[in-house]
Write a protein that holds these residues in place. Structure first.
Motif, PDB file in Angstrom:
ATOM      1  N   GLY A  63      49.115  21.662 -42.757  1.00 22.56           N
ATOM      2  CA  GLY A  63      49.897  20.504 -43.182  1.00 22.56           C
ATOM      3  C   GLY A  63      49.509  19.772 -44.440  1.00 22.56           C
ATOM      4  O   GLY A  63      49.816  20.187 -45.546  1.00 22.56           O
ATOM      5  N   ASP A  64      48.845  18.653 -44.288  1.00 29.09           N
ATOM      6  CA  ASP A  64      48.668  17.696 -45.378  1.00 29.09           C
ATOM      7  C   ASP A  64      47.966  18.273 -46.594  1.00 29.09           C
ATOM      8  O   ASP A  64      48.325  17.983 -47.719  1.00 29.09           O
ATOM      9  CB  ASP A  64      47.882  16.482 -44.887  1.00 29.09           C
ATOM     10  CG  ASP A  64      48.598  15.777 -43.763  1.00 29.09           C
ATOM     11  OD1 ASP A  64      49.830  15.896 -43.695  1.00 29.09           O
ATOM     12  OD2 ASP A  64      47.930  15.124 -42.954  1.00 29.09           O
ATOM     13  N   PHE A  65      46.941  19.048 -46.388  1.00 42.02           N
ATOM     14  CA  PHE A  65      46.190  19.616 -47.504  1.00 42.02           C
ATOM     15  C   PHE A  65      45.863  21.058 -47.174  1.00 42.02           C
ATOM     16  O   PHE A  65      45.477  21.364 -46.062  1.00 42.02           O
ATOM     17  CB  PHE A  65      44.886  18.832 -47.740  1.00 42.02           C
ATOM     18  CG  PHE A  65      44.119  19.331 -48.922  1.00 42.02           C
ATOM     19  CD1 PHE A  65      44.498  18.985 -50.201  1.00 42.02           C
ATOM     20  CD2 PHE A  65      43.041  20.176 -48.750  1.00 42.02           C
ATOM     21  CE1 PHE A  65      43.801  19.458 -51.302  1.00 42.02           C
ATOM     22  CE2 PHE A  65      42.330  20.646 -49.841  1.00 42.02           C
ATOM     23  CZ  PHE A  65      42.715  20.282 -51.111  1.00 42.02           C
ATOM     24  N   ASN A  66      46.046  21.907 -48.137  1.00 41.23           N
ATOM     25  CA  ASN A  66      45.622  23.289 -47.931  1.00 41.23           C
ATOM     26  C   ASN A  66      44.839  23.759 -49.150  1.00 41.23           C
ATOM     27  O   ASN A  66      44.918  23.171 -50.217  1.00 41.23           O
ATOM     28  CB  ASN A  66      46.804  24.213 -47.608  1.00 41.23           C
ATOM     29  CG  ASN A  66      47.751  24.363 -48.756  1.00 41.23           C
ATOM     30  OD1 ASN A  66      47.357  24.688 -49.860  1.00 41.23           O
ATOM     31  ND2 ASN A  66      49.027  24.130 -48.502  1.00 41.23           N
ATOM     32  N   PHE A  67      44.104  24.802 -48.982  1.00 42.78           N
ATOM     33  CA  PHE A  67      43.217  25.314 -50.010  1.00 42.78           C
ATOM     34  C   PHE A  67      43.808  26.509 -50.749  1.00 42.78           C
ATOM     35  O   PHE A  67      43.110  27.197 -51.469  1.00 42.78           O
ATOM     36  CB  PHE A  67      41.873  25.718 -49.382  1.00 42.78           C
ATOM     37  CG  PHE A  67      41.049  24.545 -48.940  1.00 42.78           C
ATOM     38  CD1 PHE A  67      40.046  24.050 -49.755  1.00 42.78           C
ATOM     39  CD2 PHE A  67      41.270  23.938 -47.720  1.00 42.78           C
ATOM     40  CE1 PHE A  67      39.278  22.976 -49.355  1.00 42.78           C
ATOM     41  CE2 PHE A  67      40.508  22.860 -47.306  1.00 42.78           C
ATOM     42  CZ  PHE A  67      39.512  22.375 -48.128  1.00 42.78           C
ATOM     43  N   ARG A  68      45.082  26.755 -50.580  1.00 46.00           N
ATOM     44  CA  ARG A  68      45.691  27.961 -51.131  1.00 46.00           C
ATOM     45  C   ARG A  68      45.525  28.076 -52.647  1.00 46.00           C
ATOM     46  O   ARG A  68      45.255  29.155 -53.161  1.00 46.00           O
ATOM     47  CB  ARG A  68      47.170  28.008 -50.764  1.00 46.00           C
ATOM     48  CG  ARG A  68      47.847  29.274 -51.243  1.00 46.00           C
ATOM     49  CD  ARG A  68      49.275  29.337 -50.853  1.00 46.00           C
ATOM     50  NE  ARG A  68      50.003  28.276 -51.546  1.00 46.00           N
ATOM     51  CZ  ARG A  68      51.273  28.023 -51.381  1.00 46.00           C
ATOM     52  NH1 ARG A  68      51.961  28.722 -50.520  1.00 46.00           N
ATOM     53  NH2 ARG A  68      51.874  27.069 -52.042  1.00 46.00           N
ATOM     54  N   ASP A  69      45.684  26.986 -53.361  1.00 48.53           N
ATOM     55  CA  ASP A  69      45.630  27.040 -54.819  1.00 48.53           C
ATOM     56  C   ASP A  69      44.268  26.641 -55.384  1.00 48.53           C
ATOM     57  O   ASP A  69      44.133  26.399 -56.569  1.00 48.53           O
ATOM     58  CB  ASP A  69      46.715  26.126 -55.408  1.00 48.53           C
ATOM     59  CG  ASP A  69      48.111  26.585 -55.005  1.00 48.53           C
ATOM     60  OD1 ASP A  69      48.326  27.806 -54.930  1.00 48.53           O
ATOM     61  OD2 ASP A  69      48.969  25.721 -54.760  1.00 48.53           O
TER      62      ASP A  69
END
Length: 82
Positions: A63-69
């Motif tokens: 949800g709120d924050f992801n580490f994808r980038d």
């Protein structure tokens, strides 16, 4: 998730071995790596597949924050803290 002695983890009312949890994580990462594609149409990298699998197994969500980038070292950190 709580540690319940050497090699055992308690998740809710379920007591599982750490090895079986790692096996599920590895299997899920392989399935995601083979079957999932990124928005650009390319397959996920091994690191991204392990990250998504860890987020799924830990049920912390995307949800709120992801580490994808983020940088690879930050994605490894996210895997370790979940």
């Amino acid at each position: 998730m709580l540690l319940a002695g050497p090699g055992w983890i308690v998740i809710g009312a379920l007591k599982v071995s750490a090895g079986s949890l790692l096996a599920v994580l590895a299997l899920l990462a392989i399935v995601i790596r083979v079957a999932a594609y990124q928005e650009s149409g390319r397959r996920m990298s091994v690191l991204d597949a392990v990250y998504v699998a860890a987020e799924t197994v830990a049920t912390v969500g995307f949800g709120d924050f992801n580490f994808r980038d983020q940088e690879p070292w930050l994605r490894i950190w996210a895997i370790l803290i979940t």
